[in-house]
Design an enzyme around this catalytic site. Structure first.
Site, short mmCIF file in Angstrom:
data_model
loop_
_atom_site.label_atom_id
_atom_site.label_comp_id
_atom_site.label_asym_id
_atom_site.label_seq_id
_atom_site.Cartn_x
_atom_site.Cartn_y
_atom_site.Cartn_z
N HIS A 82 0.86 -1.19 0.00
CA HIS A 82 0.00 0.00 0.00
C HIS A 82 0.89 1.23 0.00
O HIS A 82 1.90 1.29 0.70
CB HIS A 82 -0.88 0.00 1.26
CG HIS A 82 -1.78 1.20 1.32
ND1 HIS A 82 -2.95 1.27 0.61
CD2 HIS A 82 -1.67 2.38 1.98
CE1 HIS A 82 -3.54 2.43 0.83
NE2 HIS A 82 -2.77 3.13 1.67
N ASP A 161 -15.53 2.04 6.89
CA ASP A 161 -14.56 3.05 6.42
C ASP A 161 -15.17 3.92 5.34
O ASP A 161 -14.91 5.12 5.27
CB ASP A 161 -13.28 2.38 5.92
CG ASP A 161 -12.33 3.44 5.36
OD1 ASP A 161 -11.92 4.31 6.14
OD2 ASP A 161 -12.05 3.42 4.15
N ARG A 168 -15.36 12.23 7.06
CA ARG A 168 -14.10 12.94 7.42
C ARG A 168 -13.79 13.99 6.38
O ARG A 168 -13.38 15.11 6.70
CB ARG A 168 -12.95 11.93 7.51
CG ARG A 168 -12.99 11.12 8.79
CD ARG A 168 -12.07 9.92 8.69
NE ARG A 168 -10.71 10.31 8.44
CZ ARG A 168 -9.82 9.56 7.76
NH1 ARG A 168 -10.16 8.39 7.28
NH2 ARG A 168 -8.61 9.99 7.59
N SER A 183 -8.38 3.75 8.84
CA SER A 183 -8.96 3.70 7.51
C SER A 183 -8.11 2.81 6.58
O SER A 183 -8.62 1.90 5.92
CB SER A 183 -9.04 5.13 6.97
OG SER A 183 -9.35 5.15 5.61
N LYS A 187 -8.88 -1.72 5.65
CA LYS A 187 -9.06 -2.26 4.30
C LYS A 187 -7.98 -3.31 3.99
O LYS A 187 -8.25 -4.32 3.33
CB LYS A 187 -9.02 -1.12 3.28
CG LYS A 187 -10.29 -0.27 3.33
CD LYS A 187 -10.22 0.95 2.45
CE LYS A 187 -9.31 2.00 3.02
NZ LYS A 187 -9.48 3.35 2.54
#
Ligand code: URA
Length: 434
Positions: A82, A161, A168, A183, A187
């Site tokens: 990620h 999320d 947010r 968040s 995931k």
């Protein structure tokens, strides 16, 4: 349990129990808690940040607010990567087939771009036919067959999320580190991998503008990943200048393809090889980073990574020949060259300015439902530390009209700097966080 009590606890700076956070995540996903109540809680959590234990509890609760992908039956190790997002960050397009060519199983869910940071979904969607809507069953079957699969975000994955992230965005609470961590990590946990490599970007083109801010986020991500039982490794990488020589969806696919064909040695290629090596090391398939680099470079030089990429494109519905024939990708009608007005050494190619220019060209989104033009973007011919002579090309703008190109020129020129004295080049990896 009720939402007013949970909001009041955080408003008063109290620590939540695990049960409260489980309830909150479920109530966010199911709609039991109203948007205005969740917004009030988010502001309370912004002003009284969750501690490490609460962050891990919220993360797991959000991961369990929907389905988790079960990778049972796929060859191990199962890995995922990620990036916290940056300008010109097309790393996944190279890294996924490279890791699969090195024997790992990679199943990845990617996001769309928002603002100046592009998204892998948009980049791969610029390839005609490339499907980014694989079902969990299709993802697993493909990963079993060829070692890798990617999809866009599925509605059933960490649905809490989805709700909280949108709120947010609308309530100025995006910038809370514990909320960012829960968040991202919810995931990733729901995605099912056991080993995760996180690329935390630092600089004007990233969420975290300084190395110190990036380090705070990296350590918080690491803490939560460890508490959740994930095997995690992190790198903080530079995003003060665009990554690689292109920004814009189809342009970035073509650049990634050039790395996969083994024809490109660059700062971007170096980052891909370093992240490959970090992932192989994290997964325990090489004894050290140097062996990982050698393995990654061999997979590029032998054509094994290219063969994986071709199998991948074909499996996801795209014509695999675009990898060696990038001229088949969409291209913009207008090209405008930006040249150096003086000789010297490049000291600044501001990532944020280039990112903003590409969004304004139509290559990114200001709002969630904006439509992207896959062909537009900017080629970056120099990097910090390059020597240039007066009149040499610095950037080429790919636009849909002369007017859009002129507007992009004004934006990017403000972010360029040329020095009379020598400027040092630097490695894209700023730090490994162990
Ligand atoms: N990416 C996410 O998925 N969530 C955040 O909060 C920030 C970046």
């Amino acid at each position: 349990m009720n939402i007013q009590e949970i909001i009041a606890a955080k408003r008063d700076g109290l620590k939540h129990t695990r049960e409260e956070l489980n309830w909150l995540a479920k109530a966010a996903a199911s709609g039991e808690a109203a948007d205005y109540q969740l917004s009030a809680w988010l502001m309370a959590a912004y002003l009284h940040p969750l501690d490490a234990e609460e962050t891990a509890w919220l993360t797991l609760a959000m991961a369990d607010s929907g389905e988790r992908l079960d990778l049972t039956g796929l060859p191990k190790p199962w890995v995922d990567k990620h990036s916290t997002g940056g300008v010109g960050d097309k790393t996944s397009i190279v890294l996924l087939p490279l890791l699969a060519a090195c024997g790992l199983t990679v199943v990845k869910m990617s996001g769309r771009g928002l603002g100046i940071t592009g998204g892998t979904v948009d980049k791969l969607s610029s390839v005609p036919g490339f499907r980014m809507d694989l079902s969990p069953e299709e993802l697993k079957a493909q990963a079993k067959r060829i070692g890798l699969a990617i999809t866009g975000q599925t509605p059933n994955l960490a649905p809490a999320d989805k709700v909280l992230y949108a709120l947010r965005d609308a309530t100025a609470t995006v910038g809370s580190v514990p909320l960012i961590v829960s968040s991202i990590m919810s995931k990733k946990i729901a995605g099912g991998a056991e080993t995760l490599v996180l690329d935390v970007k630092s600089g004007s083109g990233a969420f975290m503008k300084t190395h110190d801010e990036a380090k705070v986020l990296a350590i918080a991500l690491q803490n939560t990943a460890k508490r959740a039982g994930l095997n995690v490794r992190l790198a903080i990488t530079d995003m003060s200048q665009p990554l690689g020589r292109t920004v814009g969806n189809a342009l970035e696919v073509a650049e990634a393809a050039a790395v996969l064909t083994g024809n490109e040695v660059s700062r971007f290629q170096e980052l891909c090889v370093d992240l490959c090596s970090l992932t192989l090391f994290a997964a325990g398939t090489v004894p050290d980073l140097e062996s990982g680099r050698t393995k990654g470079l061999d997979a590029l030089a032998s054509g094994a990574a290219l063969a994986k990429a071709e199998a991948w494109f074909e499996a996801q519905g795209a014509d695999p020949s675009v990898i060696v024939r990038p001229d088949k990708l969409p291209s913009a009608p207008i090209r405008k060259r930006i040249s150096a007005e003086q000789a010297g050494w490049i000291e600044k190619v501001d990532a944020e300015s280039v990112g903003r220019a590409v969004v304004a060209l139509g290559g990114g989104r200001e709002r969630k439902d904006d439509v992207i033009d896959p062909a537009v973007g900017i080629e970056v011919h120099v990097e910090v530390g390059s020597r240039v002579e007066s009149g040499e090309p610095l950037l080429t703008i790919h636009a849909s009209s002369e007017g859009a190109a002129a507007q992009a020129e004004a934006t990017v020129r403000a972010g360029l700097g040329i020095s009379n004295s020598e400027v040092k080049r630097f490695n894209p990896i700023l730090e490994f966080v162990n």
